[in-house]
Scaffold this motif. Sequence first.
Motif, PDB file in Angstrom:
ATOM      1  N   TYR A 168     -13.792 -38.035 -35.553  1.00 29.79           N
ATOM      2  CA  TYR A 168     -12.259 -37.788 -35.208  1.00 29.79           C
ATOM      3  C   TYR A 168     -12.561 -37.726 -33.763  1.00 29.79           C
ATOM      4  CZ  TYR A 168      -7.871 -38.577 -33.674  1.00 29.79           C
ATOM      5  OH  TYR A 168      -6.715 -38.612 -33.434  1.00 29.79           O
ATOM      6  N   PRO A 169     -12.416 -38.247 -32.488  1.00 31.88           N
ATOM      7  CA  PRO A 169     -11.337 -40.000 -32.831  1.00 31.88           C
ATOM      8  C   PRO A 169     -13.038 -40.605 -33.163  1.00 31.88           C
ATOM      9  CG  PRO A 169     -11.684 -39.199 -30.725  1.00 31.88           C
ATOM     10  CD  PRO A 169     -12.591 -37.569 -31.459  1.00 31.88           C
ATOM     11  N   LEU A 170     -11.649 -41.955 -33.491  1.00 31.22           N
ATOM     12  CA  LEU A 170     -13.070 -42.892 -34.121  1.00 31.22           C
ATOM     13  C   LEU A 170     -13.364 -44.205 -33.025  1.00 31.22           C
ATOM     14  CD1 LEU A 170     -11.190 -44.211 -37.098  1.00 31.22           C
ATOM     15  CD2 LEU A 170     -13.498 -42.589 -37.162  1.00 31.22           C
ATOM     16  N   PRO A 171     -14.941 -44.103 -32.997  1.00 31.80           N
ATOM     17  CA  PRO A 171     -14.972 -45.423 -31.893  1.00 31.80           C
ATOM     18  C   PRO A 171     -14.079 -46.309 -31.820  1.00 31.80           C
ATOM     19  CG  PRO A 171     -16.935 -44.604 -33.381  1.00 31.80           C
ATOM     20  CD  PRO A 171     -15.668 -44.086 -33.869  1.00 31.80           C
ATOM     21  N   MET A 172     -13.275 -46.999 -31.561  1.00 30.15           N
ATOM     22  CA  MET A 172     -12.467 -48.323 -31.470  1.00 30.15           C
ATOM     23  C   MET A 172     -13.118 -49.401 -31.426  1.00 30.15           C
ATOM     24  SD  MET A 172      -9.395 -47.161 -32.821  1.00 30.15           S
ATOM     25  CE  MET A 172      -7.961 -46.102 -31.993  1.00 30.15           C
ATOM     26  N   ASN A 173     -14.019 -48.813 -30.041  1.00 35.36           N
ATOM     27  CA  ASN A 173     -15.256 -50.564 -30.213  1.00 35.36           C
ATOM     28  C   ASN A 173     -16.186 -50.493 -31.087  1.00 35.36           C
ATOM     29  OD1 ASN A 173     -12.706 -51.160 -28.138  1.00 35.36           O
ATOM     30  ND2 ASN A 173     -14.191 -49.900 -26.377  1.00 35.36           N
ATOM     31  N   LEU A 174     -17.114 -49.304 -31.241  1.00 37.51           N
ATOM     32  CA  LEU A 174     -18.017 -49.918 -31.659  1.00 37.51           C
ATOM     33  C   LEU A 174     -17.656 -49.943 -33.227  1.00 37.51           C
ATOM     34  CD1 LEU A 174     -20.802 -48.991 -32.150  1.00 37.51           C
ATOM     35  CD2 LEU A 174     -20.805 -46.382 -32.802  1.00 37.51           C
ATOM     36  N   LEU A 175     -16.289 -49.572 -33.700  1.00 39.76           N
ATOM     37  CA  LEU A 175     -16.012 -50.041 -35.446  1.00 39.76           C
ATOM     38  C   LEU A 175     -15.672 -51.436 -35.107  1.00 39.76           C
ATOM     39  CD1 LEU A 175     -13.397 -47.237 -36.485  1.00 39.76           C
ATOM     40  CD2 LEU A 175     -14.759 -48.421 -37.509  1.00 39.76           C
ATOM     41  N   ARG A 176     -14.836 -52.319 -34.386  1.00 40.62           N
ATOM     42  CA  ARG A 176     -14.296 -53.716 -33.884  1.00 40.62           C
ATOM     43  C   ARG A 176     -15.611 -54.495 -33.923  1.00 40.62           C
ATOM     44  NH1 ARG A 176      -9.946 -52.278 -31.201  1.00 40.62           N
ATOM     45  NH2 ARG A 176      -8.291 -52.188 -32.610  1.00 40.62           N
ATOM     46  N   GLU A 177     -16.754 -53.883 -33.610  1.00 42.55           N
ATOM     47  CA  GLU A 177     -18.436 -54.756 -33.557  1.00 42.55           C
ATOM     48  C   GLU A 177     -19.849 -54.459 -34.610  1.00 42.55           C
ATOM     49  OE1 GLU A 177     -20.637 -52.745 -30.200  1.00 42.55           O
ATOM     50  OE2 GLU A 177     -22.761 -54.159 -31.489  1.00 42.55           O
ATOM     51  N   PHE A 178     -19.196 -53.453 -35.492  1.00 45.86           N
ATOM     52  CA  PHE A 178     -19.295 -54.024 -36.620  1.00 45.86           C
ATOM     53  C   PHE A 178     -18.915 -54.249 -37.627  1.00 45.86           C
ATOM     54  CE2 PHE A 178     -20.472 -51.218 -41.398  1.00 45.86           C
ATOM     55  CZ  PHE A 178     -21.780 -51.367 -40.893  1.00 45.86           C
ATOM     56  N   ALA A 179     -18.030 -54.370 -37.662  1.00 44.47           N
ATOM     57  CA  ALA A 179     -16.670 -55.117 -38.601  1.00 44.47           C
ATOM     58  C   ALA A 179     -16.779 -56.327 -38.090  1.00 44.47           C
ATOM     59  CB  ALA A 179     -15.155 -55.204 -38.564  1.00 44.47           C
ATOM     60  N   ASN A 234      -9.788 -40.782 -24.363  1.00 50.25           N
ATOM     61  CA  ASN A 234     -11.303 -40.723 -23.333  1.00 50.25           C
ATOM     62  C   ASN A 234     -12.558 -40.120 -24.434  1.00 50.25           C
ATOM     63  OD1 ASN A 234      -9.882 -40.945 -21.364  1.00 50.25           O
ATOM     64  ND2 ASN A 234      -9.487 -39.009 -20.293  1.00 50.25           N
ATOM     65  N   LEU A 235     -12.305 -39.189 -25.856  1.00 54.45           N
ATOM     66  CA  LEU A 235     -13.157 -38.566 -26.800  1.00 54.45           C
ATOM     67  C   LEU A 235     -13.823 -40.136 -27.345  1.00 54.45           C
ATOM     68  CD1 LEU A 235     -12.213 -35.212 -27.261  1.00 54.45           C
ATOM     69  CD2 LEU A 235     -14.607 -36.163 -26.871  1.00 54.45           C
ATOM     70  N   SER A 236     -12.861 -41.265 -27.944  1.00 51.37           N
ATOM     71  CA  SER A 236     -11.935 -42.466 -28.248  1.00 51.37           C
ATOM     72  C   SER A 236     -13.744 -43.416 -27.534  1.00 51.37           C
ATOM     73  CB  SER A 236     -11.425 -42.805 -28.751  1.00 51.37           C
ATOM     74  OG  SER A 236     -11.803 -44.516 -28.948  1.00 51.37           O
ATOM     75  N   THR A 237     -13.378 -43.985 -26.295  1.00 53.46           N
ATOM     76  CA  THR A 237     -13.994 -44.266 -25.468  1.00 53.46           C
ATOM     77  C   THR A 237     -15.654 -43.270 -25.571  1.00 53.46           C
ATOM     78  OG1 THR A 237     -11.911 -44.654 -24.144  1.00 53.46           O
ATOM     79  CG2 THR A 237     -14.377 -45.067 -23.075  1.00 53.46           C
ATOM     80  N   PHE A 238     -15.304 -42.090 -25.342  1.00 54.75           N
ATOM     81  CA  PHE A 238     -17.164 -41.502 -25.155  1.00 54.75           C
ATOM     82  C   PHE A 238     -17.669 -41.869 -26.632  1.00 54.75           C
ATOM     83  CE2 PHE A 238     -19.203 -37.270 -26.668  1.00 54.75           C
ATOM     84  CZ  PHE A 238     -20.522 -37.695 -25.199  1.00 54.75           C
ATOM     85  N   GLY A 239     -16.828 -41.657 -28.404  1.00 59.74           N
ATOM     86  CA  GLY A 239     -17.441 -42.064 -29.329  1.00 59.74           C
ATOM     87  C   GLY A 239     -18.439 -43.274 -29.496  1.00 59.74           C
ATOM     88  N   ASP A 240     -18.033 -44.617 -28.829  1.00 59.13           N
ATOM     89  CA  ASP A 240     -18.616 -46.035 -28.833  1.00 59.13           C
ATOM     90  C   ASP A 240     -19.793 -46.207 -28.905  1.00 59.13           C
ATOM     91  OD1 ASP A 240     -15.616 -46.959 -30.110  1.00 59.13           O
ATOM     92  OD2 ASP A 240     -15.237 -47.426 -27.756  1.00 59.13           O
ATOM     93  N   SER A 241     -20.682 -45.176 -27.168  1.00 56.03           N
ATOM     94  CA  SER A 241     -21.114 -45.434 -26.901  1.00 56.03           C
ATOM     95  C   SER A 241     -22.110 -43.368 -27.823  1.00 56.03           C
ATOM     96  CB  SER A 241     -21.870 -45.163 -25.069  1.00 56.03           C
ATOM     97  OG  SER A 241     -20.737 -44.338 -25.019  1.00 56.03           O
ATOM     98  N   LEU A 242     -21.927 -43.305 -28.381  1.00 55.06           N
ATOM     99  CA  LEU A 242     -22.618 -41.775 -28.802  1.00 55.06           C
ATOM    100  C   LEU A 242     -23.414 -41.929 -29.912  1.00 55.06           C
ATOM    101  CD1 LEU A 242     -22.240 -39.026 -28.443  1.00 55.06           C
ATOM    102  CD2 LEU A 242     -20.383 -38.088 -30.237  1.00 55.06           C
TER     103      LEU A 242
END
Lengths: 191, 587
Positions: free
Chosen positions: B258-269, B210-218
């Motif tokens: 930590y945890p990494l924002p997976m969706n944000l990372l994919r978008e940036f990549a 949940n924290l990773s998802t939270f991080g996507d829009s943090l």
Amino acid sequence: MSDITNILLVGVGGQGTLLASEILSEVFMRAGYDVKKSEIHGMSQRGGSVVSHVRYGREVFSPVVPEGEGDILFGFELMETYRYLPLLRPGAAVVANNYRVPSPSILLGQETYPEGLEGKIRSHFPDFLLVDGLRLASEAGNPRVANTVLLGAVSKRIDIDEKFWLAAIEKMVPPKALEINLRAFGTGRAL
Amino acid sequence: MKEILSGNEAIARGAFEAGVKVASAYPGTPSTEILENVSNYASIDSSWAPNEKVALEVAIGASFGGARALACMKHVGVNVAADPLFTASYTGVGGGLVLVVADDPEMHSSQNEQDSRNYAKFSKIPMLEPADSMECKEFTRLAFEISEKFDTPVMLRSCTRISHGKSVVELHEPVTGLPEPRLVKDPRKLVMLPGNARVRHPIVEERIVNLSTFGDSLPINRAEYRSEEFGVICSGVTWQYVREALPQASTLKLGMVYPLPMNLLREFASKVKKLFVVEELDPFIEEQVKSMGIVVVGKEIIPLCGELSPGRIRAAFANTGITVEPAAPMAVDMLPVRPPNMCPGCPHRGMFYLLNRLNAYVTGDIGCYTLGFMHPLNAMDTCVCMGASISNASGIVRSLPVEEQRRVVAVIGDSTFLHTGVNSLMEMAYNNAPATVIILDNRITAMTGRQENPSSGYTLAGEEAPVVNIPNLVRALGIKHVVEVDPYDLPASRKALEEEMARPEPSVIITNRPCCLIKGECRFEKGKVLEVDQNSCTGCKACLAIGCPAIEWKPDASGKKGKAWIDPLLCTGCTVCQQLCKFNAIK
């Protein structure tokens, strides 16, 4: 990054580089600039070689001056001033106290304090002011304000109104030592 | 209102603004000033703990009671505090709980440069990493909100350049309306018996997802698009270096590492042609990004060891064609090195001189006295971690022949002894290990800048406190032979050392002079400043063997002979050099 000014303060742990770098930072903030400063506490003190970085400009990123981009070197001790010259850009200004602190190996008689440093510094950096800080501070009333004399000399190389310098000194120096510090600053600024 | 604050001052301010009620720490560079500054806020109950484990447990307890609580330590302190940390991840929190850890890349003042980000992943809790003092303050406030929102301890990671760097901070008012602390029974959540812990573990796993998802829009995870050619993932002070060294780069600045924002990372990549991770120390982000199947360049070009800097990043990227190799720095002549040294008048100096002369094998510890390693004292043979001197000595004597056992001496300070040395000495007494221990009791935690401790007589706030009686404590642990000596009295100290080293049983020598930098009544008293009678001095150099910064060798015109000279501004009159002079030349 040409709008950033990079200042390095170097000396021996316990000489007061920390307070001087605090005053510089306060001056730049009061003058409306972004400021960052960085230094090392702890094991690196205790009479060891120390270097403080102070940077100001419109927007400062790294708290550490990039290698070879120092604009002004503010030296509290002669050998340390020479040691950190490689951090400067060509044409940088050097203001240093003509004060020598022997290193442990010099105290033990295993090495000698290097000769001819003044000439070597000047050959690399013609804009070099060597200040007899102890004598000038004594003349101002107390040998302990040598750093403030130096600060006055450094202030002449930085294009910021004197009122910001005086206000920062007033904030950072204990009230009972204010008058003599202001006098010492004036002495340095007149050099 | 704006002020220039260090990262440590800003974290303390953030704790104040976040409404923290309890803060605990053990000093350790570069974290020490956080608690010292927290103690300036009357609304916070702040105190030194004997070690980091205790500090974190105090904070956990306060959190269980519903208060926002802060614990601070240096990176290696988390090793000591790891036990409660991992289980606090399971219990979660009452009031917000934040553990600040200050790493020391480049080991300016540390014995290793471990990367604390691994602890966040290992203990499955979120970690924030500020990039300047303003972020130190804001992230501290945010850390408490995340802690309560997700029922988890939160780590805030600083490093030397952030903690001891200063930058401009906008101050705010403290939050209001936090619930008042009170006792709430919830044993199924807080008693980590196996049955309860098995229930908690899946909650921890779900929380980190949940924290990773939270991080996507943090908002503190921030993508900034510049060049489409290449993008750099980075965090903390490294982001500052990247902005300086690679101003054209698109950047993904991770405020939560930590945890990494997976969706944000994919978008940036997906939006940059070539992707890099620039991070100090371990490939922490890089390995996780690679495990997501994203192609990224990291430690192939970025150094694993030491600090980064704009220059090191430029040099690393020179091979990619993105930057040009920085010009070699100008050459200067070789100079005498200037390492740190014990202060003039330091009560440790004479003991190390004697240990050298008695050919002791010295197991050392963490403190100013680690400088006993330096020339000309050359009297330290091991130094591992807090408290290890005694247990290392206890271990080393077990397989040695008797004549070598006697040479083994552990050296530890008062604060380090109370930190973890007590357990070690208990072991040594319990198992009858025949080594000698010296407790250099200088009444203060000196190396980190003179903090009070349980045997110094004062609290963090400077109030009088009960004093641990170290000799009685040592006896209570089962040590039969306890000797107290004045470390300025070399003959008495030598006699004590010779007797206790010869004794085939555990024994402890306690020195009784305070640190010469402690100010205040009943503490250090300066003696008569000494001088060298130039007529009596034969130039034998005996006094130089203690390496006192106040004593200088003055060569004569030939350069071959000379005499000693004492700097009257530095001499404290400790008389150790005087006792070494066979010609009565020091008066």
